[in-house]
Design an enzyme around this catalytic site. Structure first.
Site, PDB file in Angstrom:
ATOM      1  N   LYS A  95      66.483  59.577  49.961  1.00 29.96           N
ATOM      2  CA  LYS A  95      65.351  59.945  49.089  1.00 29.96           C
ATOM      3  C   LYS A  95      64.011  59.668  49.780  1.00 29.96           C
ATOM      4  CE  LYS A  95      66.687  57.177  45.669  1.00 29.96           C
ATOM      5  NZ  LYS A  95      67.932  56.568  46.204  1.00 29.96           N
ATOM      6  N   ARG A 137      65.582  54.708  36.746  1.00 30.57           N
ATOM      7  CA  ARG A 137      66.939  54.257  37.075  1.00 30.57           C
ATOM      8  C   ARG A 137      67.717  53.864  35.826  1.00 30.57           C
ATOM      9  NH1 ARG A 137      65.572  52.465  42.739  1.00 30.57           N
ATOM     10  NH2 ARG A 137      67.492  51.853  43.797  1.00 30.57           N
ATOM     11  N   ARG A 156      71.188  50.832  58.544  1.00 32.67           N
ATOM     12  CA  ARG A 156      69.749  50.750  58.280  1.00 32.67           C
ATOM     13  C   ARG A 156      69.291  49.285  58.234  1.00 32.67           C
ATOM     14  NH1 ARG A 156      67.361  53.455  52.823  1.00 32.67           N
ATOM     15  NH2 ARG A 156      67.995  51.524  51.828  1.00 32.67           N
ATOM     16  N   ARG A 214      66.189  44.702  55.994  1.00 36.22           N
ATOM     17  CA  ARG A 214      66.242  44.590  54.527  1.00 36.22           C
ATOM     18  C   ARG A 214      67.481  43.801  54.124  1.00 36.22           C
ATOM     19  NH1 ARG A 214      65.247  50.035  51.099  1.00 36.22           N
ATOM     20  NH2 ARG A 214      66.436  48.822  49.607  1.00 36.22           N
ATOM     21  N   ARG A 264      74.801  47.214  44.317  1.00 40.70           N
ATOM     22  CA  ARG A 264      73.793  48.254  44.018  1.00 40.70           C
ATOM     23  C   ARG A 264      74.478  49.537  43.546  1.00 40.70           C
ATOM     24  NH1 ARG A 264      70.816  47.994  49.490  1.00 40.70           N
ATOM     25  NH2 ARG A 264      69.447  49.665  48.783  1.00 40.70           N
TER      26      ARG A 264
HETATM   27  P1  AMP Z   1      65.343  51.120  46.594  1.00 39.99           P
HETATM   28  O1  AMP Z   1      64.377  50.902  47.708  1.00 39.99           O
HETATM   29  O2  AMP Z   1      64.984  52.291  45.730  1.00 39.99           O
HETATM   30  O3  AMP Z   1      66.783  51.156  47.058  1.00 39.99           O
HETATM   31  O4  AMP Z   1      65.209  49.844  45.628  1.00 39.99           O
HETATM   32  C1  AMP Z   1      65.488  48.539  46.105  1.00 39.99           C
HETATM   33  C2  AMP Z   1      65.676  47.609  44.926  1.00 39.99           C
HETATM   34  O5  AMP Z   1      64.463  47.568  44.142  1.00 39.99           O
HETATM   35  C3  AMP Z   1      66.761  48.009  43.931  1.00 39.99           C
HETATM   36  O6  AMP Z   1      68.055  47.597  44.347  1.00 39.99           O
HETATM   37  C4  AMP Z   1      66.294  47.283  42.674  1.00 39.99           C
HETATM   38  O7  AMP Z   1      66.568  45.906  42.758  1.00 39.99           O
HETATM   39  C5  AMP Z   1      64.776  47.443  42.751  1.00 39.99           C
HETATM   40  N1  AMP Z   1      64.332  48.672  42.068  1.00 39.99           N
HETATM   41  C6  AMP Z   1      63.751  49.769  42.635  1.00 39.99           C
HETATM   42  N2  AMP Z   1      63.478  50.703  41.717  1.00 39.99           N
HETATM   43  C7  AMP Z   1      63.900  50.198  40.533  1.00 39.99           C
HETATM   44  C8  AMP Z   1      63.902  50.696  39.198  1.00 39.99           C
HETATM   45  N3  AMP Z   1      63.448  51.923  38.901  1.00 39.99           N
HETATM   46  N4  AMP Z   1      64.405  49.901  38.215  1.00 39.99           N
HETATM   47  C9  AMP Z   1      64.869  48.668  38.503  1.00 39.99           C
HETATM   48  N5  AMP Z   1      64.917  48.143  39.732  1.00 39.99           N
HETATM   49  C10 AMP Z   1      64.431  48.896  40.746  1.00 39.99           C
END
Ligand code: AMP
Length: 191
Positions: free
Chosen positions: A14, A89, A128, A134, A146
């Site tokens: 994404k 989400r 990654r 990360r 996740r």
């Molecule tokens: P991402 O970079 O989108 O994979 O997000 C990394 C982490 O941020 C996720 O595993 C969640 O812990 C948190 N996170 C990101 N977006 C959301 C969301 N819309 N709702 C809740 N937690 C989020």
């Protein structure tokens, strides 16, 4: 305004695709994951609150996430539209987003799901993590958590957007360029 929700499991690409789309369509890219990571590295109170959830691979509570998202939309409302990456989400995030945009007389144009099998994604994320550092990408049990969170709370959003006739899916497998041209072909078809 063109407002696109880029949807897909962690590691589906994404963020990578949003970087191209924001330039091609002149959209503002909002990644809630990036916003949280920015807050964590700047040790803000929001970052301190979100850190434990992110480190475990759990979703951050809706209230906190929604507030952060709204602030970012307000601050960038002059743009020609938004790419939402990693948001919504949960069903309540999607409902709040719809209400919030409706008040501003705009709406989501489309939700596009990038589809990739979990086993491919796990390998992508672990690779990654070696480069990005990360912590939530480096540990396979956190990565699997996740996916559990996604399957329990997030995948249902496909039905939410299907009911609004806004759901589209494309394959997220192949070169970045190939996926990019699939996406632009689709977006051009409804612009
Ligand atoms: P991402 O970079 O989108 O994979 O997000 C990394 C982490 O941020 C996720 O595993 C969640 O812990 C948190 N996170 C990101 N977006 C959301 C969301 N819309 N709702 C809740 N937690 C989020």
């Amino acid at each position: 305004m063109t407002n696109i929700v880029l949807f897909g499991k962690p590691g589906a690409g994404k963020g990578t695709q949003a970087d191209f789309l924001k330039i091609k369509y002149n959209l503002f890219h909002i990644s809630t994951g990036d916003l949280f990571r920015f807050n964590i590295s700047n040790k803000t109170s929001l970052g301190n609150l979100a850190k434990a959830y992110i480190d475990n691979g759990d979703l951050v509570p809706d209230k906190v996430t929604i507030e952060m998202l709204k602030e970012c939309v307000e601050a960038n409302f002059k743009s020609e539209g938004f790419i939402f990456d990693g948001f919504p989400r949960t069903i309540s995030q999607a409902k709040v987003l719809d209400q919030f945009l409706q008040k501003k007389k705009i709406s989501i144009s489309a939700m596009i799901s990038l589809e990739v099998d979990e086993e491919i994604l796990i390998k992508r994320l672990i690779d990654r993590g070696k480069i990005s550092g990360r912590t939530d990408d480096m540990d396979e049990s956190k990565v699997r958590n996740r996916f559990r969170e996604y399957n329990m709370k997030t995948s249902i959003l496909q039905d939410y957007y299907k009911k609004q006739n806004k759901f589209h899916r494309i394959s997220g497998i192949g070169s970045i360029e190939k996926i990019n041209s699939r996406l632009t072909r689709l977006i051009d078809s409804f612009l």
